[in-house]
Design a protein around this motif. Structure first.
Motif, PDB file in Angstrom:
ATOM      1  N   PHE A  82      -0.229  -4.213   1.210  1.00  0.00           N
ATOM      2  CA  PHE A  82       0.354  -2.873   1.335  1.00  0.00           C
ATOM      3  C   PHE A  82      -0.322  -2.041   2.418  1.00  0.00           C
ATOM      4  N   GLU A  83      -1.642  -2.085   2.498  1.00  0.00           N
ATOM      5  CA  GLU A  83      -2.355  -1.245   3.464  1.00  0.00           C
ATOM      6  C   GLU A  83      -1.939  -1.595   4.894  1.00  0.00           C
ATOM      7  N   ASN A  84      -1.845  -2.883   5.176  1.00  0.00           N
ATOM      8  CA  ASN A  84      -1.429  -3.314   6.510  1.00  0.00           C
ATOM      9  C   ASN A  84       0.022  -2.907   6.790  1.00  0.00           C
ATOM     10  N   PHE A  85       0.889  -3.058   5.771  1.00  0.00           N
ATOM     11  CA  PHE A  85       2.290  -2.656   5.929  1.00  0.00           C
ATOM     12  C   PHE A  85       2.403  -1.159   6.189  1.00  0.00           C
ATOM     13  N   LYS A  86       1.664  -0.364   5.443  1.00  0.00           N
ATOM     14  CA  LYS A  86       1.736   1.088   5.589  1.00  0.00           C
ATOM     15  C   LYS A  86       1.290   1.520   6.995  1.00  0.00           C
ATOM     16  N   THR A  87       0.200   0.918   7.494  1.00  0.00           N
ATOM     17  CA  THR A  87      -0.295   1.266   8.827  1.00  0.00           C
ATOM     18  C   THR A  87       0.739   0.958   9.899  1.00  0.00           C
ATOM     19  N   GLN A  88       1.334  -0.236   9.831  1.00  0.00           N
ATOM     20  CA  GLN A  88       2.330  -0.635  10.832  1.00  0.00           C
ATOM     21  C   GLN A  88       3.597   0.214  10.723  1.00  0.00           C
ATOM     22  N   PHE A  89       4.064   0.446   9.502  1.00  0.00           N
ATOM     23  CA  PHE A  89       5.314   1.185   9.320  1.00  0.00           C
ATOM     24  C   PHE A  89       5.161   2.633   9.788  1.00  0.00           C
ATOM     25  N   MET A  90       4.029   3.257   9.479  1.00  0.00           N
ATOM     26  CA  MET A  90       3.842   4.645   9.877  1.00  0.00           C
ATOM     27  C   MET A  90       3.727   4.771  11.400  1.00  0.00           C
ATOM     28  N   PHE A 126      12.033  10.569   2.087  1.00  0.00           N
ATOM     29  CA  PHE A 126      11.046   9.633   2.630  1.00  0.00           C
ATOM     30  C   PHE A 126       9.659   9.860   2.035  1.00  0.00           C
ATOM     31  N   ASP A 127       9.187  11.093   2.043  1.00  0.00           N
ATOM     32  CA  ASP A 127       7.837  11.386   1.555  1.00  0.00           C
ATOM     33  C   ASP A 127       7.672  11.014   0.086  1.00  0.00           C
ATOM     34  N   SER A 128       8.701  11.264  -0.731  1.00  0.00           N
ATOM     35  CA  SER A 128       8.612  10.969  -2.160  1.00  0.00           C
ATOM     36  C   SER A 128       8.525   9.464  -2.411  1.00  0.00           C
ATOM     37  N   LEU A 129       9.329   8.676  -1.691  1.00  0.00           N
ATOM     38  CA  LEU A 129       9.289   7.222  -1.876  1.00  0.00           C
ATOM     39  C   LEU A 129       7.970   6.645  -1.382  1.00  0.00           C
ATOM     40  N   LEU A 130       7.468   7.147  -0.262  1.00  0.00           N
ATOM     41  CA  LEU A 130       6.184   6.677   0.249  1.00  0.00           C
ATOM     42  C   LEU A 130       5.060   7.005  -0.730  1.00  0.00           C
ATOM     43  N   LYS A 131       5.125   8.179  -1.345  1.00  0.00           N
ATOM     44  CA  LYS A 131       4.106   8.563  -2.335  1.00  0.00           C
ATOM     45  C   LYS A 131       4.166   7.649  -3.551  1.00  0.00           C
ATOM     46  N   ALA A 132       5.374   7.297  -4.003  1.00  0.00           N
ATOM     47  CA  ALA A 132       5.519   6.387  -5.139  1.00  0.00           C
ATOM     48  C   ALA A 132       4.921   5.013  -4.829  1.00  0.00           C
ATOM     49  N   LEU A 133       5.101   4.529  -3.602  1.00  0.00           N
ATOM     50  CA  LEU A 133       4.511   3.249  -3.199  1.00  0.00           C
ATOM     51  C   LEU A 133       2.986   3.337  -3.163  1.00  0.00           C
ATOM     52  N   GLU A 134       2.462   4.452  -2.679  1.00  0.00           N
ATOM     53  CA  GLU A 134       1.010   4.616  -2.632  1.00  0.00           C
ATOM     54  C   GLU A 134       0.420   4.646  -4.036  1.00  0.00           C
ATOM     55  N   ASN A 135       1.088   5.340  -4.960  1.00  0.00           N
ATOM     56  CA  ASN A 135       0.586   5.402  -6.337  1.00  0.00           C
ATOM     57  C   ASN A 135       0.584   4.031  -7.002  1.00  0.00           C
ATOM     58  N   ARG A 136       1.555   3.185  -6.631  1.00  0.00           N
ATOM     59  CA  ARG A 136       1.654   1.865  -7.261  1.00  0.00           C
ATOM     60  C   ARG A 136       0.690   0.856  -6.634  1.00  0.00           C
ATOM     61  N   TYR A 137       0.608   0.843  -5.322  1.00  0.00           N
ATOM     62  CA  TYR A 137      -0.077  -0.270  -4.666  1.00  0.00           C
ATOM     63  C   TYR A 137      -1.424   0.089  -4.055  1.00  0.00           C
ATOM     64  N   GLU A 138      -1.783   1.356  -3.965  1.00  0.00           N
ATOM     65  CA  GLU A 138      -3.121   1.712  -3.501  1.00  0.00           C
ATOM     66  C   GLU A 138      -4.064   1.765  -4.696  1.00  0.00           C
ATOM     67  N   ASN A 139      -4.240   0.590  -5.314  1.00  0.00           N
ATOM     68  CA  ASN A 139      -5.083   0.440  -6.498  1.00  0.00           C
ATOM     69  C   ASN A 139      -6.348  -0.292  -6.066  1.00  0.00           C
ATOM     70  N   LYS A 140      -7.401   0.446  -5.821  1.00  0.00           N
ATOM     71  CA  LYS A 140      -8.620  -0.135  -5.271  1.00  0.00           C
ATOM     72  C   LYS A 140      -9.222  -1.172  -6.217  1.00  0.00           C
TER      73      LYS A 140
END
Length: 324
Positions: A82-90, A126-140
């Motif tokens: 997810f982190e790599n995907f988020k960096t590239q997509f943004m 867009f912002d709401s969906l991106l936030k939902a993805l961060e809450n799900r997959y940014e699990n350290k």
């Protein structure tokens, strides 16, 4: 500037003679001279700029290359991706000012695959969906567990296979880099634990050579161990290439020798009387012919006269070659 200086000079000359301005005319003359020099320097600068601009215009059509369109990154729901995907997509879509929010949302939805495509947000933007993805997959905590398990679950190598060793090296470095991105820096204790795990994963010969490479009783570093494995892969690949070249030469020699043997065999086993053989075969139906002389005689291959003659010829040829 020159025009203003000319006006000042006219006004000065129109003054009465009794007015004393202490060499004002000389000062105006010097200023006019400086302005002329300044004008010349500006003209020289503009001339050089025009030459450079013309040169660039000639080179630009040759240096212009149309690059292929970059594919959009996709995300299928794996925590470690997810982190790599988020960096590239943004960098491509999210921070692109030429796109509005609706377009960014459409691109984001099209980039989500499998499990990630099922994620729902509170609002359809867009912002709401991106936030939902961060809450799900940014699990350290989950990410750390995944990377540590990835190092511990590396398959044990039983053979000196450079491809498998390189795969082990790349896997370990990938997990260590991901842990550093999660702000987990390595230390001497973590390196010693990982080195111990990896040393038990490689083949016995590589373990032996690594121990022989250590010249002191000090604790070896993890990076030193990985560098040793890199060198080990290079050595094994060189050996494999040498063995392959030797086998190719051997096979080529065998094939050449086989052609010569077949030529001598065809010469020695040439049937001098085909008619008599065919007649004999018709008269001896039901019997098995000799595979060497092709005649219906009751003898074994080792007692065949043609086989014995051929064997003697080969031996004589070998002796003659040895004498030479």
């Amino acid at each position: 500037m020159l025009k203003e200086l000319g006006n000042l000079q006219k006004d000065y000359c129109a003054l009465p003679d009794k007015v004393e301005l202490n060499n004002s005319l000389d000062i105006l003359s010097d200023m006019e001279e400086d302005a002329e020099k300044f004008k010349v320097s500006i003209l020289v600068f503009l001339s050089k700029y025009e030459e450079q601009k013309t040169e660039n215009s000639k080179l630009s059509p040759k240096s212009h290359i149309k690059l292929p369109d970059l594919p959009l990154p996709t995300f299928s729901g794996k925590f470690q991706e997810f982190e790599n995907f988020k960096t590239q997509f943004m960098s491509v879509i999210g921070n692109n000012d030429s796109l509005n929010e609706s377009q960014k949302l459409m691109y984001l939805k099209s980039a989500l695959k499998n499990e990630a495509a099922l994620i729902q947000s509170d609002q359809d933007n867009f912002d709401s969906l991106l936030k939902a993805l961060e809450n799900r997959y940014e699990n350290k905590r989950a990410l750390v567990d995944i990377h540590i398990a990835g190092i511990l679950s590396i398959n044990k190598l039983h053979d000196e296979n450079p491809t498998q060793i390189r795969s082990l090296i790349d896997t370990v470095r990938n997990h260590i880099r991901s842990l550093k991105n999660l702000k987990l820096e390595s230390n001497s204790l973590s390196d010693a634990i990982i080195l111990h795990v990896l040393n038990n994963k490689i083949d016995k010969e590589s373990q032996r050579l690594f121990q022989l490479s250590l010249t002191t009783t000090q604790l070896p570093s993890l990076q030193g161990f990985l560098s040793f494995l890199d060198l080990r892969c290079i050595q094994l690949e060189s050996v494999i290439k040498s063995d392959f070249a030797a086998k190719s030469i051997l096979m080529e020699n065998k094939s050449t020798s086989g052609v010569n043997n077949s030529r001598w065999k065809s010469f020695l086993t040439k049937d001098k009387n085909k008619t008599s053989t065919s007649v004999e075969s018709n008269s001896n139906q039901g019997q098995k012919a000799c595979v060497i002389c092709n005649q219906f005689k009751k003898h074994s291959v080792y007692n065949c006269e043609m086989f014995l003659n051929h064997l003697c010829f080969v031996q004589l040829r070998m002796y003659s070659q040895n004498d030479c």
